[in-house]
Design a protein around this motif. Structure first.
Motif, PDB file in Angstrom:
ATOM      1  N   ASP A 170       0.957  -0.979   0.199  1.00  0.00           N
ATOM      2  CA  ASP A 170      -0.070   0.005   0.080  1.00  0.00           C
ATOM      3  C   ASP A 170       0.914   1.160   0.127  1.00  0.00           C
ATOM      4  O   ASP A 170       1.814   1.478   0.842  1.00  0.00           O
ATOM      5  N   ILE A 187      -3.233  -0.248  -3.622  1.00  0.00           N
ATOM      6  CA  ILE A 187      -3.815  -0.914  -2.522  1.00  0.00           C
ATOM      7  C   ILE A 187      -3.457  -2.328  -2.743  1.00  0.00           C
ATOM      8  O   ILE A 187      -4.004  -2.879  -3.909  1.00  0.00           O
ATOM      9  N   GLU A 190      -1.927  -3.455  -6.313  1.00  0.00           N
ATOM     10  CA  GLU A 190      -2.318  -3.153  -7.463  1.00  0.00           C
ATOM     11  C   GLU A 190      -2.688  -1.595  -7.556  1.00  0.00           C
ATOM     12  O   GLU A 190      -3.271  -0.764  -6.737  1.00  0.00           O
ATOM     13  N   VAL A 192      -4.754   1.793  -8.198  1.00  0.00           N
ATOM     14  CA  VAL A 192      -6.173   2.426  -8.377  1.00  0.00           C
ATOM     15  C   VAL A 192      -6.299   3.495  -9.025  1.00  0.00           C
ATOM     16  O   VAL A 192      -5.851   4.483  -8.912  1.00  0.00           O
ATOM     17  N   TYR A 193      -6.693   3.324 -10.262  1.00  0.00           N
ATOM     18  CA  TYR A 193      -6.761   4.344 -11.383  1.00  0.00           C
ATOM     19  C   TYR A 193      -7.622   5.610 -11.108  1.00  0.00           C
ATOM     20  O   TYR A 193      -7.659   6.706 -11.402  1.00  0.00           O
ATOM     21  N   LYS A 194      -8.941   5.079 -10.247  1.00  0.00           N
ATOM     22  CA  LYS A 194      -9.869   6.197  -9.823  1.00  0.00           C
ATOM     23  C   LYS A 194      -9.162   7.236  -8.956  1.00  0.00           C
ATOM     24  O   LYS A 194      -9.577   8.510  -8.925  1.00  0.00           O
ATOM     25  N   GLY A 195      -8.060   6.865  -8.215  1.00  0.00           N
ATOM     26  CA  GLY A 195      -7.441   7.978  -7.492  1.00  0.00           C
ATOM     27  C   GLY A 195      -6.141   8.722  -8.148  1.00  0.00           C
ATOM     28  O   GLY A 195      -5.763   9.375  -7.501  1.00  0.00           O
ATOM     29  N   CYS A 196      -5.992   8.421  -9.196  1.00  0.00           N
ATOM     30  CA  CYS A 196      -4.868   8.941  -9.985  1.00  0.00           C
ATOM     31  C   CYS A 196      -5.048  10.437 -10.200  1.00  0.00           C
ATOM     32  O   CYS A 196      -5.875  10.800 -10.216  1.00  0.00           O
ATOM     33  N   LEU A 626      -9.680   8.523  -3.405  1.00  0.00           N
ATOM     34  CA  LEU A 626      -9.865   6.971  -3.241  1.00  0.00           C
ATOM     35  C   LEU A 626     -11.508   6.831  -3.002  1.00  0.00           C
ATOM     36  O   LEU A 626     -12.032   7.724  -2.002  1.00  0.00           O
ATOM     37  N   GLU A 718      -7.134  -4.079 -18.447  1.00  0.00           N
ATOM     38  CA  GLU A 718      -6.224  -3.622 -17.641  1.00  0.00           C
ATOM     39  C   GLU A 718      -5.377  -4.802 -17.238  1.00  0.00           C
ATOM     40  O   GLU A 718      -5.694  -5.825 -17.287  1.00  0.00           O
ATOM     41  N   ARG A 720      -2.971  -6.983 -14.764  1.00  0.00           N
ATOM     42  CA  ARG A 720      -3.015  -7.083 -13.372  1.00  0.00           C
ATOM     43  C   ARG A 720      -1.477  -7.482 -12.978  1.00  0.00           C
ATOM     44  O   ARG A 720      -0.695  -8.088 -13.694  1.00  0.00           O
TER      45      ARG A 720
END
Length: 723
Positions: A170, A187, A190, A192-196, A626, A718, A720
């Protein structure tokens, strides 16, 4: 396709089986390509293309990446500059990208256009689907690649350092790249593209900003600040200041710490050759040459003087002979006798004889006679006789009338010189009288005298300034008190305008008929009115300026604190600055504030007109984006802030990031900033290790998948990273 490059071509391409993937780190600054499982890329070059023409043959060549500057002199590069396939870290020029891939596969050792190896290529975060689709189409159609996988360079670098224990599962990955800066939260390993979060600031802007500052500071050495050189200077000397304000004050005050932090780049400089004093033999040789030249000049002057003496003696003998002949001629036959000689009267011959005699004495170096000196001093006008002036015109011939006008002109000129001399003498006496009166007043009351002089000097200055303004811009026009240079007529004085009116009237009166101006005495009166000698207004400023100069000199004598005005009164020439020889210090480029001012734009992009957040603010924005706002999760993220990318190599960036993030996080939050083992190559190494795993082929897609599912299918593709 002909390539010009210093990169050697690999020779072991055929030794790798088709199942071995090719790993490509397609960065906006550098392109890196190699084989999966290796620790170093095989080929590294700048991701730019240039296509100049040969100056002789006209053949177009392709220069990809770094080039040899010595070879560019054979090519015309004026119409083809370096071009990049990227725009804000996104590939959008696929024609240029094709040149780059051709060169990369060629240097890797591929003999044919068919590439039968899987490709793992990096991309930016949240790469647009259009760019993904065009890249897949290029690799499938042009090179026949069997399968492709896309991955984020910062994610590969994070996973590579996570395997080496640098960062945790993390954390936050901050990647200041060449043209953009990304922040990616991780996280459980991996992204987290929504928090980029992304900011359009990077190493390109730092280099460009530094190039501008150095060009403004040293405009004479602007040609030295090439992009490659400024890039090297940036990586060698720049650093991140912990407190920009305090750091700038050190250089502003010129403290010793600032001198220690100042760096210097010495440009090539050749000292001027020192002139050695000439030897005695050289001095003797030059003296002999100079003496020989002087002797030659003296001989030439003596020959010219002898020739002049002979000419004057012959002319003197001729005049004496003419006078002796004239004595034997009767009184009535004198005009007819003189008409053949070119002289009008006996007095004119005697005057010419006297002038020739004086010229002969002067040429021979003999002193003047005492009588001549007395006559010249006492009455310079009576030494010249003008016998024809008082004779009426009807009693003179045409030649005598011509001589009469000549004598009248000479007499007027002589009288004018005498009057001017007398006027100067009177002005000198008047000046002495004024100085005596001023001295008496000064002795009576020195303070009052100086005060009166200053008041008079100030009034006279204003008068002269007003006169100059009227002469330049013109006086009030149309009854208004607005002065402005509208036309030439408004810039003329009253006397000058009257002169122009007289000239226009005279030209209009005589424009239709024969030009007889000057035949009457009235015409000469008009000429006197139009002449500048009668311009009383033009004489006024000269008198005022002379009086102003006298007051200025007087005030300088009696008042040590007086400072005269340089642009009023006497014209005082400014001293021309002397050109000094160039020294070694003139070819030194000093880096002071520029060392930390340029990389400061990573934290303050608004300095260069980019209204976006800095690195420390981006970390807080990414955490707030996030989906789940868990305090424990946020603490784990800030406990492992990972920094990678070429622009994180500046010293002090970890401490500055930690201090900036601590200010936006709650008090007591754990914050730890770590840097990648190799911020430049860790992305490729992480991708190489990922491609070497046995599960890598489950993350790729083939040409059939691309054509069956379509381009929109890539929108949800995407990779992994935890296999």
């Amino acid at each position: 396709m002909p390539f010009i490059s210093r990169i050697q071509r690999q020779s072991d391409y055929s030794l790798f089986p088709p199942s071995t993937p090719i790993v490509i780190d397609n960065g906006a600054s550098y392109f890196r390509i190699g084989w999966a499982g290796e620790t170093e890329p095989r080929v590294i070059f700048r991701n730019i293309v240039q296509r100049p023409r040969h100056k002789t043959t006209g053949e177009t060549v392709t220069i990809v990446g770094d080039h040899d500057p010595t070879l560019l002199k054979y090519f015309d590069c004026t119409r083809s500059g370096p071009r990049s396939a990227f725009e804000s870290n996104v590939v959008y020029q696929f024609e240029i990208m094709e040149y780059v891939l051709d060169f990369a596969f060629d240097r890797l050792g591929a003999n044919e256009s068919q590439i039968d190896h899987p490709i793992l290529i990096t991309e930016c975060v949240c790469n647009p689907v259009y760019s993904r689709g065009k890249m897949a189409e290029l690799l499938f159609e042009t090179y026949g690649v069997p399968s492709i996988a896309y991955g984020v360079d910062a994610a590969f670098s994070y996973k590579y350092n996570q395997q080496h224990g640098v960062c945790a599962k993390d954390g936050l990955a901050i990647c200041p790249g060449f043209t953009t800066t990304h922040v990616i939260p991780f996280i459980n390993g991996e992204p987290v593209y929504k928090g980029c979060c992304r900011t359009n600031i990077g190493g390109f802007h730092i280099t460009d900003y530094m190039k501008q500052l150095l060009s403004l500071k040293y405009p004479h050495h602007m040609a030295r600040f090439t992009w490659e050189k400024v890039e090297d200077l940036k990586m060698e000397h720049c650093y991140i200041a912990q407190d920009y304000g305090s750091e700038a004050q050190l250089f502003q005050k010129g403290l010793k710490e600032a001198e220690e932090k100042t760096r210097c780049w010495q440009l090539p400089w050749t000292p001027p050759p020192t002139e050695e004093p000439p030897s005695e033999e050289e001095l003797a040789r030059k003296a002999a040459i100079k003496e020989k030249q002087s002797q030659r000049l003296r001989e030439m002057a003596e020959a010219k003087r002898s020739s002049r003496i002979n000419e004057l003696e012959n002319e003197l003998n001729g005049l004496e002979f003419l006078l002796r002949q004239l004595e034997q001629v009767q009184e009535g036959d004198i005009p007819s006798f003189l008409s053949e000689t070119g002289y009008v009267s006996k007095q004119e011959i005697e005057s010419a004889l006297m002038k020739v005699t004086q010229s002969l004495r002067k040429t021979k170096g003999e002193p003047k006679g005492d009588q001549a000196e007395i006559e010249e001093k006492n009455d310079p006008i009576t030494s010249e006789k003008f016998p024809l002036i008082d004779i009426p015109d009807n009693m003179l011939t045409a030649e005598q009338l011509k001589e009469k006008r000549k004598q009248l002109f000479l007499k007027t000129t002589s009288e004018g010189r005498q009057r001017a001399k007398q006027k100067r003498h009177e002005e000198e006496l008047e000046r002495e009288r004024r100085n005596q009166e001023d001295e008496v007043k000064r002795l009576e009351n020195p303070e009052l005298y100086v005060e009166q002089l200053q008041v008079k000097y100030k009034e006279l200055c204003e008068k002269v300034e007003q006169r100059k303004r009227l002469k330049t811009n013109g006086g009030p026009t149309n009854g208004n008190n607005i002065s402005g240079g509208v036309g030439r007529g408004e810039r003329l004085s009253a006397t000058q305008r009257e002169r122009m009116r007289l000239l226009t009237t005279a030209a209009f009166d005589r424009g239709k008929g024969e030009d007889t101006f000057g035949a009457k005495d009235e015409d000469w009166q008009l000429y006197k009115l139009m002449s500048k000698d009668n311009d009383d207004e033009d004489e006024g400023p000269n008198e005022d300026e002379s009086e102003l100069a006298r007051l200025s000199s007087r005030l300088q004598e009696v008042d040590p604190t007086f400072v005269p005005k340089l642009d009023i009164g006497t014209s005082q020439s400014t001293e021309v600055p002397r050109l000094r020889p160039l020294t070694k210090e003139d070819f030194q480029i000093v880096f002071g504030v520029e060392r930390f001012r340029c990389p400061e734009i990573l934290f303050r992009p608004n300095w260069i007109g980019i209204d976006q957040a800095g690195l420390d603010e981006m970390a807080g924005v990414s955490i707030r984006r996030l989906p789940s706002h868990d305090q424990e999760l946020e603490s784990r993220l800030t406990s492992s802030i990972f920094v990678t990318g070429g622009s994180c190599l500046f010293p002090g960036i970890n401490e500055r990031l930690e201090a900036g993030i601590r200010m936006i996080r709650p008090c007591g939050s754990p914050i730890k900033v770590v840097k990648a083992l190799d911020p430049i190559l860790d992305a490729w190494r992480g991708a190489s290790a990922y491609a070497a795993s046995s599960q890598f082929f489950t993350q790729t897609f083939s040409k059939m998948d691309y054509y069956e599912k379509g381009e929109d299918w890539l929108r949800g593709y995407e990779l992994r990273y935890t296999l």
